[in-house]
Design a protein around this motif. Structure first.
Motif, PDB file in Angstrom:
ATOM      1  N   LEU A  82     -53.498  16.374 -42.246  1.00 48.89           N
ATOM      2  CA  LEU A  82     -54.576  16.648 -41.296  1.00 48.89           C
ATOM      3  C   LEU A  82     -54.108  16.653 -39.848  1.00 48.89           C
ATOM      4  O   LEU A  82     -54.685  17.350 -39.009  1.00 48.89           O
ATOM      5  N   VAL A  83     -53.081  15.862 -39.546  1.00 41.94           N
ATOM      6  CA  VAL A  83     -52.525  15.807 -38.188  1.00 41.94           C
ATOM      7  C   VAL A  83     -51.003  15.881 -38.276  1.00 41.94           C
ATOM      8  O   VAL A  83     -50.424  15.682 -39.343  1.00 41.94           O
ATOM      9  N   GLU A  84     -50.385  16.158 -37.133  1.00 39.87           N
ATOM     10  CA  GLU A  84     -48.919  16.190 -37.047  1.00 39.87           C
ATOM     11  C   GLU A  84     -48.478  15.432 -35.808  1.00 39.87           C
ATOM     12  O   GLU A  84     -49.189  15.399 -34.809  1.00 39.87           O
ATOM     13  N   ARG A  85     -47.295  14.857 -35.902  1.00 41.76           N
ATOM     14  CA  ARG A  85     -46.668  14.251 -34.731  1.00 41.76           C
ATOM     15  C   ARG A  85     -45.713  15.281 -34.141  1.00 41.76           C
ATOM     16  O   ARG A  85     -44.945  15.899 -34.878  1.00 41.76           O
ATOM     17  N   THR A  86     -45.747  15.448 -32.813  1.00 45.01           N
ATOM     18  CA  THR A  86     -44.838  16.374 -32.128  1.00 45.01           C
ATOM     19  C   THR A  86     -44.268  15.670 -30.906  1.00 45.01           C
ATOM     20  O   THR A  86     -44.820  14.685 -30.429  1.00 45.01           O
ATOM     21  N   ARG A  87     -43.175  16.191 -30.387  1.00 43.18           N
ATOM     22  CA  ARG A  87     -42.562  15.652 -29.167  1.00 43.18           C
ATOM     23  C   ARG A  87     -43.120  16.395 -27.959  1.00 43.18           C
ATOM     24  O   ARG A  87     -43.336  17.603 -27.999  1.00 43.18           O
ATOM     25  N   SER A  88     -43.321  15.676 -26.877  1.00 40.68           N
ATOM     26  CA  SER A  88     -43.772  16.278 -25.629  1.00 40.68           C
ATOM     27  C   SER A  88     -42.678  17.178 -25.078  1.00 40.68           C
ATOM     28  O   SER A  88     -41.500  16.810 -25.089  1.00 40.68           O
ATOM     29  N   ALA A  89     -43.072  18.338 -24.573  1.00 39.84           N
ATOM     30  CA  ALA A  89     -42.096  19.260 -23.982  1.00 39.84           C
ATOM     31  C   ALA A  89     -41.561  18.689 -22.670  1.00 39.84           C
ATOM     32  O   ALA A  89     -40.407  18.914 -22.314  1.00 39.84           O
ATOM     33  N   GLU A  90     -42.387  17.926 -21.965  1.00 42.89           N
ATOM     34  CA  GLU A  90     -41.985  17.367 -20.666  1.00 42.89           C
ATOM     35  C   GLU A  90     -41.082  16.142 -20.813  1.00 42.89           C
ATOM     36  O   GLU A  90     -40.189  15.922 -20.016  1.00 42.89           O
ATOM     37  N   ASP A  91     -41.363  15.325 -21.832  1.00 43.38           N
ATOM     38  CA  ASP A  91     -40.602  14.094 -22.021  1.00 43.38           C
ATOM     39  C   ASP A  91     -40.409  13.885 -23.521  1.00 43.38           C
ATOM     40  O   ASP A  91     -41.351  13.506 -24.217  1.00 43.38           O
ATOM     41  N   LYS A  92     -39.236  14.136 -24.019  1.00 44.03           N
ATOM     42  CA  LYS A  92     -38.946  14.076 -25.458  1.00 44.03           C
ATOM     43  C   LYS A  92     -39.165  12.692 -26.067  1.00 44.03           C
ATOM     44  O   LYS A  92     -39.266  12.552 -27.285  1.00 44.03           O
ATOM     45  N   ARG A  93     -39.244  11.663 -25.232  1.00 43.77           N
ATOM     46  CA  ARG A  93     -39.490  10.312 -25.748  1.00 43.77           C
ATOM     47  C   ARG A  93     -40.939  10.126 -26.181  1.00 43.77           C
ATOM     48  O   ARG A  93     -41.253   9.250 -26.974  1.00 43.77           O
TER      49      ARG A  93
END
Length: 165
Positions: free
Chosen positions: A84-95
């Protein structure tokens, strides 16, 4: 009439029971069979937050649903496992890890949202201007009563102490 310590008139009691019974029969079976019936309140609130913001971090989720961060993480993990959801990395801050609706979650939320809009529009179209005003005044009173009860609950909650050996 007294029900579990609450005093309620027989007339009001019968009206509430009647409304519940009528509404259950009026709603189509596809609404009752919708996957969201199987979700918890917190999972539905997370979907609502994602609808409003599109992508959020775990801290925002925890604050929005009023639970500790580790609880929010567990809820999101279950939702992720169900697709139902996904975890993704921020484009601005990969942390930074962001939570977004997965395609399956978007489709299911969209179906539920369209149905809610359909019924809401049909109901409000049947109201006069005065009835709409009265409805929102009544809802404001409902919010006030619920808010007062919530504040009272918060005051009376006791801290549970765990003995560590």
């Amino acid at each position: 009439m007294k029900i579990e310590g609450f005093e309620i008139s027989e007339d009001i009691y019968q009206k509430i029971i009647g409304y519940i019974d009528e509404i259950k029969n009026l709603l189509s079976s596809d609404i009752w069979e919708n996957i969201f019936v199987n979700l918890s309140k917190n999972e539905i609130l997370i979907f609502w937050l994602l609808y409003l913001k599109q992508r959020v971090n775990m801290t925002e989720i925890a604050e929005y649903i009023h639970v500790p961060l580790n609880t929010a993480t567990g809820i999101v993990s279950r939702m992720e496992k169900d697709g139902l959801v996904e975890r993704t990395r921020s484009a601005e801050d990969k942390r930074v890890v962001l939570i977004v609706q997965a395609e399956k979650g978007k489709q299911q939320f969209q179906k539920l949202f369209v149905k809610m809009l359909h019924y809401g529009t049909r109901i409000f179209d049947s109201f006069s201007e005065n009835e709409i005003d009265l409805f929102f005044k009544m809802m404001d009173k409902v919010k006030t009563v619920l808010k007062e009860d919530r504040q009272e609950e918060t005051k009376t909650k006791k801290v549970r102490k765990i003995t560590i050996e």
